[in-house]
Design an enzyme around this catalytic site. Structure first.
Site, short mmCIF file in Angstrom:
data_model
loop_
_atom_site.label_atom_id
_atom_site.label_comp_id
_atom_site.label_asym_id
_atom_site.label_seq_id
_atom_site.Cartn_x
_atom_site.Cartn_y
_atom_site.Cartn_z
N GLY A 108 -106.26 50.25 81.11
CA GLY A 108 -106.40 48.84 80.77
C GLY A 108 -105.92 48.54 79.37
N GLN A 109 -105.76 47.24 79.09
CA GLN A 109 -105.30 46.80 77.78
C GLN A 109 -105.90 45.42 77.51
OE1 GLN A 109 -103.15 48.30 75.41
NE2 GLN A 109 -103.77 46.61 74.10
N GLY A 151 -107.37 42.56 74.07
CA GLY A 151 -107.16 42.21 72.68
C GLY A 151 -107.75 43.24 71.73
N PHE A 152 -108.77 43.93 72.18
CA PHE A 152 -109.40 44.98 71.39
C PHE A 152 -108.46 46.16 71.21
CE2 PHE A 152 -113.42 47.06 70.11
CZ PHE A 152 -113.02 48.39 70.10
N PRO A 176 -106.20 49.49 73.76
CA PRO A 176 -106.08 50.14 75.07
C PRO A 176 -107.39 50.81 75.50
CG PRO A 176 -105.06 51.50 73.38
CD PRO A 176 -105.46 50.21 72.70
N VAL A 177 -107.51 50.98 76.82
CA VAL A 177 -108.66 51.67 77.40
C VAL A 177 -108.12 52.85 78.20
CG1 VAL A 177 -110.69 51.48 78.88
CG2 VAL A 177 -109.91 49.49 77.57
N ASP A 217 -117.34 35.21 77.66
CA ASP A 217 -116.03 35.50 78.25
C ASP A 217 -116.21 36.14 79.63
OD1 ASP A 217 -113.30 35.49 78.39
OD2 ASP A 217 -113.02 37.37 77.30
#
Length: 821
Positions: free
Chosen positions: A508-509, A511-512, A514-515, A626
């Site tokens: 995943g990606q 604003g924080f 990548p995951v 959110d």
């Protein structure tokens, strides 16, 4: 030939007579003018339950009981201590409105404890739930019911998937033996102590304890969330009696808890193929479940030999007995605490040394003995315990608060998973006796790094130059305990687990940053969210998630396992969700067929429960800000878990709404009052939930209805839904892949609830507890939804930004596109 015909006719006649006799004896209602003789029966309307007289195996005694399908499946017994010695028993309603069993001489051997003067309208009914109910048909008054007088079994019903609640007095007593239903040695109930706990007693002595109720589960029963029974559980004190309410989420077969003659509480479900009850799970798993087996200040670990050991800083009270395997005398403290040294003037140079705590992970907390346990809603458990000389240990649970014990600590058990962190108070000299000095140095340094970062962040946020809004990360002071007690992961180990953060492991990606998917050395799969060192974004979100989610524990919230702060690296480590997000299933090209209506309803209901926990049931009131399909993750069984708390805010108890100059979130999910003015509250999350609910039913993104010229407009998804609702033509909104006439009414109700959640004015929207009540209610007369927020956000933002620029240059609006993270 005539004789033969006569015999055939006679046979048919007798068969028909038997058939109609069976029908007569199979009715589910007995009136006051009727009686039921052995071997007559009452049969529930579903034909699953039968009330009648029976004899256990190897016994000639007769008992009145209720069984499911087969006589070997007895779930309730009336005259368990007053058996009949022959088949002359009669069941009837007496002149005073009681239910009675008489023998052949008309002596009453058993009677119910209800009464009604108007016996002409009193009837006895065996309901489809297995409940035997004596009631007045005119007044509707329930005079007596078997569910209030359980024997060894408590039935758990699904009511054909309607999510209805069944209330029962939870008091079970075991049979004397497998073939003798008279009361045995064991009893089980929920005790109304400071915090309710389930107990099993053996001959009036405590035999087993299930730990305190945290508003969701009993925390002393490991793996309770992962067992075959998937239910919500609440309790309420009615006239000193605790009632149990089971709320089903999945369609399940009939199930029950049974307290067997050996004192074990066994969960069973009905196997329709085998036509028998199948044990699925036993509450007691080992000898460590025997209450207080290791005595005071002793800890039991079923994976160790011997299973009992003294807590750190304690020695066996009787070493000889302890070595022989008799641990019941427990342990005593090796060195006195500071308060005791000062009191007895035995300071020996240690009068300035404060006591400390040693942490026991995955622990069944001690018993909540009267007079030795207190609970506090304040977050600083450690300080409260240190300031109280009688406090010997503390633990924290999000649903309970700070728990503190004094005097004896008994019935402590170590779990392989679940449980809480228990902190045992020790003299400072006991804490100094650590073999690994590096551990002593590294932990404070790491904690200090986090605290310095937190303090620097707070100072930056509060400075005049960067003043953004009255509400900082949280409304209350950041507790150092929240950071101090969060498990820390080494960067090197995380790098190994993710193959040096290889792109193949990226899942995943946002604003924080990548995951990545990772796998620790013990085989545990994790999700590692890495703060982007390139963009420099996400520092605020990192601190917010550390503070907010570190103390949250709920089955519908993703669990934060720990964090990593080394050098310039900042990472959060979560439990891994193998099925990714709801977005992938709803809007992915291949996975829509997986989510039928029942699975979607389960996801809707679970997400609602997660939000309710954030708003009302957690120690701190949290607004997510959110909520969207990509932030609802799905575990192996497709259970929903709310994630991504980087934009969350915490409210004080008395605060109802907040204000921000930096609007963050995802267009299409944000309510108008937040998007335009920056005002947010619980109703902001309710709005987002409403949009998510409508998306889940339609199988389409809310942005899929937009025209290019209306990219920031709510005229589209919500407008179409409301328009179709008013035209009484809502079917086009429902995903054709889940349309099923059997569930059409439930779908309509959910759309109705979704429209109530997206109403324009926040005051008109329901709270999340009302949403859950509406989801479970059979009542269809819900309030009619008012007009949703038909506004053009693009124009509104432009106007709002112009107004803000006139008065301040610090107003920010951050809109997130609806993309998977």
């Amino acid at each position: 030939m005539g004789i033969r015909v006569y015999k055939e006719f006679l046979g048919i006649f007798l068969l028909c007579a038997y058939y109609f006799s069976s029908l007569a004896s199979g009715l589910d209602i007995l009136t006051a003018s009727e009686s039921m003789k052995d071997p007559d029966t009452l049969i529930s309307n579903s034909t699953n339950f039968t009330l009648g007289f029976f004899s256990p195996k190897n016994s000639s005694n007769r008992y009145l009981g209720i069984w499911y399908m087969l006589k070997t499946s007895v779930v309730w017994v009336a005259n368990r201590n007053e058996p009949l010695t022959d088949s002359s028993g009669i069941l009837k309603i007496s002149e005073n409105g009681n239910l009675v069993i008489q023998d052949g001489k008309e002596h009453v051997v058993w009677s119910s404890d209800g009464s009604d003067n108007d016996t002409s309208h009193v009837t006895l009914q065996l309901q489809d739930s297995g409940n035997l109910v004596l009631l007045n048909n005119i007044t509707g008054k329930v005079i007596w019911q078997s569910f209030d007088h359980l024997s060894d079994t408590t039935l758990l019903h699904n009511n054909d998937g309607s999510n209805a609640q069944e209330g029962q007095k939870f008091m079970l007593t075991s049979w004397k033996s497998p073939f003798d239903p008279s009361m045995g040695s064991f009893a089980a109930s929920i005790q109304p102590t400071i915090i309710p706990q389930p107990f099993i007693w053996k001959n009036s002595h405590t035999y087993w304890r299930g730990g305190p109720w945290d508003g969701r589960i009993f925390i002393g029963i490991p793996n309770l969330d992962n067992q075959y029974l998937n239910y919500g559980f609440t309790s309420q004190n009615v006239n000193g009696t605790f009632y149990v309410y089971f709320v089903y989420i999945h369609q399940l077969p009939l199930s029950f808890y049974k307290l067997n003659f050996e004192g074990k509480l066994v969960f069973n479900s009905w196997d329709d193929n085998k036509k028998q009850w199948v044990p699925q799970w036993t509450v007691q798993q080992s000898d460590c479940d025997i209450y207080g087996i290791c005595g005071s200040f002793g800890s039991c670990d079923p994976l160790r030999k011997p299973i009992c050991s003294c807590l750190r800083g304690f020695l066996p009270r009787n070493a000889e007995e302890w070595n022989e395997g008799n641990w019941t005398n427990g342990c005593i403290r090796r060195k006195p605490l500071k308060c005791e040294r000062v009191k007895n003037e035995t300071r020996n140079g240690y009068d300035d040394d404060e006591d400390g705590f040693v942490q026991l992970e995955n622990t069944k907390v001690p018993d909540l003995l009267n007079g030795t346990f207190t609970v506090s809603a304040l977050p600083d458990c450690r300080i409260q315990c240190l300031n109280n000389c009688s406090c010997l240990a503390y633990a924290y649970d999000a649903g309970i608060g700070c728990m503190m014990w004094s005097e004896n600590l008994i019935d402590i058990q170590r779990f392989s998973n679940d449980g809480l962190n228990l902190y045992i108070r020790l003299a400072n000299s006991e804490l100094e006796e650590k073999s690994n000095l590096a551990v002593i140095i590294s932990i404070p340094v790491t904690i200090g790094t986090i605290l310095v970062a937190a303090c620097a962040y707070v100072i930056w946020r509060c400075s005049a130059k960067h003043q953004e809004e009255p509400l900082t990360i949280i409304d209350n002071e950041i507790s150092s305990e929240m950071l101090k007690e969060l498990p820390l992961f080494e960067f090197a180990k995380l790098a190994v687990s993710t193959n040096n953060f290889h792109s193949a492991n990226k899942i995943g990606q946002g604003g924080f940053g990548p995951v990545y998917k990772g796998k620790l050395q013990d085989g545990q799969e994790i999700a590692v969210k890495r703060l982007s060192s390139v963009t420099g974004q996400g520092h605020e979100e990192f601190m917010t998630e550390v503070v907010v989610i570190s103390k949250l524990q709920h089955r519908n919230l993703v669990r934060l396992l720990g964090c990593c702060v080394e050098g310039g690296e900042k990472m959060l480590i979560y439990e891994y969700m193998p099925n990714k997000s709801l977005e992938a299933y709803l809007f992915g090209p291949l996975k829509q067929d997986v989510l039928d209506w029942q699975k979607r309803y389960h996801i809707i209901e679970g997400t609602a429960r997660g939000l309710l926990y954030l708003h009302r049931d957690s120690r701190l009131r949290i607004i997510h800000r959110d909520l969207k399909a990509s932030n609802v993750l799905l575990d192996q069984e497709l259970n929903p878990k709310i994630s991504d708390f980087g934009t969350a805010r915490i409210f004080g108890v008395s605060k109802d709404e907040g204000y921000t100059r930096r609007v963050v979130g995802t267009y299409g999910y944000m309510p108008p009052e937040y998007a335009i003015t920056g005002i947010f509250s619980e109703k902001s999350d309710v709005f987002s939930f409403g949009v998510l609910l409508l998306e889940t039913i339609s199988g389409r993104k809310n942005t899929s209805f937009y025209n290019d010229q209306q990219a920031l407009s709510l005229i589209g998804f919500v407008h179409i839904a409301w328009k179709l609702w008013n035209e009484e033509n809502i079917m086009p909104l429902i995903d054709p892949k889940i349309h099923n006439p059997q569930f059409e009414e439930d779908m309509m109700k959910c759309i109705h609830i979704g429209l109530l959640c997206v109403q324009e004015f926040a005051k008109d929207r329901p709270t999340m507890d009302s949403v859950i009540l509406m989801l479970h209610s059979k009542i269809v007369n819900l309030p009619f939804p008012k007009q949703p927020a038909f506004i053009n956000w693009q124009a509104a933002f432009a106007e709002s930004s112009q107004n803000q620029q006139k008065s301040s240059s610090n107003y920010h609006v951050t809109i997130t596109n609806i993309q998977g993270r």
